[in-house]
Enzyme design. Structure first.
Site, PDB file in Angstrom:
ATOM      1  N   LYS A 183       0.835  -1.210   0.000  1.00 35.71           N
ATOM      2  CA  LYS A 183       0.000   0.000   0.000  1.00 35.71           C
ATOM      3  C   LYS A 183       0.871   1.263   0.000  1.00 35.71           C
ATOM      4  O   LYS A 183       0.656   2.177  -0.787  1.00 35.71           O
ATOM      5  CB  LYS A 183      -0.919   0.022   1.248  1.00 35.71           C
ATOM      6  CG  LYS A 183      -1.820  -1.196   1.381  1.00 35.71           C
ATOM      7  CD  LYS A 183      -2.703  -1.101   2.624  1.00 35.71           C
ATOM      8  CE  LYS A 183      -1.952  -1.082   3.956  1.00 35.71           C
ATOM      9  NZ  LYS A 183      -1.253  -2.342   4.272  1.00 35.71           N
ATOM     10  N   ARG A 197      -9.811   0.584   8.553  1.00 36.52           N
ATOM     11  CA  ARG A 197      -9.327  -0.748   8.921  1.00 36.52           C
ATOM     12  C   ARG A 197     -10.379  -1.594   9.596  1.00 36.52           C
ATOM     13  O   ARG A 197     -10.105  -2.725   9.974  1.00 36.52           O
ATOM     14  CB  ARG A 197      -8.163  -0.604   9.889  1.00 36.52           C
ATOM     15  CG  ARG A 197      -6.805  -0.627   9.223  1.00 36.52           C
ATOM     16  CD  ARG A 197      -5.786  -0.363  10.305  1.00 36.52           C
ATOM     17  NE  ARG A 197      -4.604  -1.157  10.163  1.00 36.52           N
ATOM     18  CZ  ARG A 197      -3.513  -0.745   9.510  1.00 36.52           C
ATOM     19  NH1 ARG A 197      -3.482   0.388   8.883  1.00 36.52           N
ATOM     20  NH2 ARG A 197      -2.452  -1.515   9.486  1.00 36.52           N
ATOM     21  N   ARG A 218      11.786  -5.272   5.144  1.00 37.35           N
ATOM     22  CA  ARG A 218      11.571  -3.838   4.870  1.00 37.35           C
ATOM     23  C   ARG A 218      12.566  -2.962   5.635  1.00 37.35           C
ATOM     24  O   ARG A 218      12.828  -3.166   6.816  1.00 37.35           O
ATOM     25  CB  ARG A 218      10.160  -3.429   5.266  1.00 37.35           C
ATOM     26  CG  ARG A 218       9.971  -1.905   5.160  1.00 37.35           C
ATOM     27  CD  ARG A 218       8.544  -1.455   5.255  1.00 37.35           C
ATOM     28  NE  ARG A 218       7.844  -2.077   6.352  1.00 37.35           N
ATOM     29  CZ  ARG A 218       6.530  -2.091   6.456  1.00 37.35           C
ATOM     30  NH1 ARG A 218       5.788  -1.532   5.520  1.00 37.35           N
ATOM     31  NH2 ARG A 218       5.960  -2.659   7.481  1.00 37.35           N
ATOM     32  N   ARG A 224      11.414  -0.878  10.916  1.00 37.27           N
ATOM     33  CA  ARG A 224      10.286  -0.427  11.740  1.00 37.27           C
ATOM     34  C   ARG A 224      10.166  -1.270  13.003  1.00 37.27           C
ATOM     35  O   ARG A 224      10.413  -2.473  12.977  1.00 37.27           O
ATOM     36  CB  ARG A 224       8.982  -0.547  10.926  1.00 37.27           C
ATOM     37  CG  ARG A 224       8.367   0.798  10.616  1.00 37.27           C
ATOM     38  CD  ARG A 224       7.262   0.717   9.609  1.00 37.27           C
ATOM     39  NE  ARG A 224       6.093  -0.036  10.054  1.00 37.27           N
ATOM     40  CZ  ARG A 224       4.986  -0.157   9.344  1.00 37.27           C
ATOM     41  NH1 ARG A 224       4.890   0.429   8.164  1.00 37.27           N
ATOM     42  NH2 ARG A 224       3.967  -0.872   9.778  1.00 37.27           N
ATOM     43  N   ARG A 270      -0.245  -8.640  13.538  1.00 36.42           N
ATOM     44  CA  ARG A 270      -0.803  -7.689  12.564  1.00 36.42           C
ATOM     45  C   ARG A 270      -1.581  -8.431  11.479  1.00 36.42           C
ATOM     46  O   ARG A 270      -2.631  -7.959  11.030  1.00 36.42           O
ATOM     47  CB  ARG A 270       0.329  -6.867  11.933  1.00 36.42           C
ATOM     48  CG  ARG A 270       0.869  -5.789  12.887  1.00 36.42           C
ATOM     49  CD  ARG A 270       2.249  -5.300  12.483  1.00 36.42           C
ATOM     50  NE  ARG A 270       2.313  -4.726  11.166  1.00 36.42           N
ATOM     51  CZ  ARG A 270       3.438  -4.613  10.451  1.00 36.42           C
ATOM     52  NH1 ARG A 270       4.593  -5.041  10.949  1.00 36.42           N
ATOM     53  NH2 ARG A 270       3.415  -4.077   9.263  1.00 36.42           N
TER      54      ARG A 270
END
Ligand code: AP5
Ligand code: MG
Length: 217
Positions: free
Chosen positions: A13, A88, A127, A160, A171
């Site tokens: 996203k 969400r 990431r 992160r 998550r």
């Protein structure tokens, strides 16, 4: 264009919203980025949000609604925006309709970024963000030259806080439980478009543009 990018953590996203912003000027409105900025600033809101985000749970609807309401009222969102990570859950989807109606806007579409669960873990654990350019990178998928360019410019590849296996697992569960029902919500509203979000970021972007009716060069 006023659109929502729906999709699991790691579905791309943020990567794709940024491209749309760069090419078309519709701001990427990421509640995750706005919350991380609040955490970094040490504000009261940030302090409240930090532990929840570190555990991979959803921050309260009230907090997120206040953030989104302010952000969408800014001038740069008047001609379009790409929502990334909001809504969400069903409450947030209903809140969004109210906020948009108050501003005299409505959504053009919601795009599901469709990725198999098996590849999300690798995307998320790999990431990194360049501390100098802010570029979103991946130690498994980005060209080595892009990773080197960051470190050669004196930057660090930052991970992160919620990109560890345990938090990622939660998550993904939260996504399935709370957010996946929005696929039907937007399908019922006649707004859903689906993009196969595997393959290179460039190929995904081309498919996304086609889904948005802005394909080509
Ligand atoms: P948020 O920041 O929204 O995180 P998320 O939904 O978990 O999604 P991600 O940002 O992890 O994934 P992404 O889809 O943006 O993927 P990306 O492009 O980075 O939310 C974080 C937290 O904030 C939540 O857990 C919650 O606590 C809170 N929060 C946020 N919004 C909230 C809300 N509305 N309500 C309540 N709480 C909220 O890509 C991932 C990686 O893959 C990158 O390394 C990228 O380079 C790589 N990649 C991307 N595309 C490709 C590709 N095609 N091929 C190979 N690699 C790729
Ligand atoms: Mg993101």
């Amino acid at each position: 264009m006023r659109t929502v990018l729906l999709g699991a953590p790691g579905s791309g996203k943020g990567t794709q919203a940024k491209r749309l912003e760069d090419d078309f000027g519709w701001p990427q409105v990421s509640t995750g980025d706005l919350l991380r900025a609040a955490v970094a600033s040490g504000s009261e809101l940030g302090l409240k949000a930090k532990a929840i985000m570190d555990a991979g749970n959803l921050v309260s609807d009230e907090i997120v609604l206040a953030i989104i309401k302010d952000r969408l009222a800014e001038d740069d969102a008047a001609n379009g925006f790409v929502l990334d990570g909001f809504p969400r859950n069903g409450t947030q989807a209903a809140d969004l309709e109210t906020v948009l109606a108050d501003l005299g806007f409505s959504l053009d579409c919601a795009v599901l970024m469709d990725v198999g669960f098996d590849i999300l873990m690798k995307r998320l654990t790999g990431r990194r963000t360049c501390s100098v350019t802010g570029q979103l990178l991946n130690v498994y998928f980005s060209p080595q030259s892009d990773l080197d360019a960051c470190t050669e410019a004196g930057g660090e590849l930052i991970q992160r806080a919620d990109d560890n296996e345990e938090t990622i697992g939660n998550r993904l569960e939260v996504y399935q439980r709370e957010t996946e029902p929005l696929i039907e919500y937007y399908r019922d509203a006649g707004l859903l478009r689906t993009v196969a979000a595997e393959g290179s970021p460039e190929d995904v972007y081309a498919r996304l543009r086609t889904a948005l009716g802005i394909g080509g060069n």
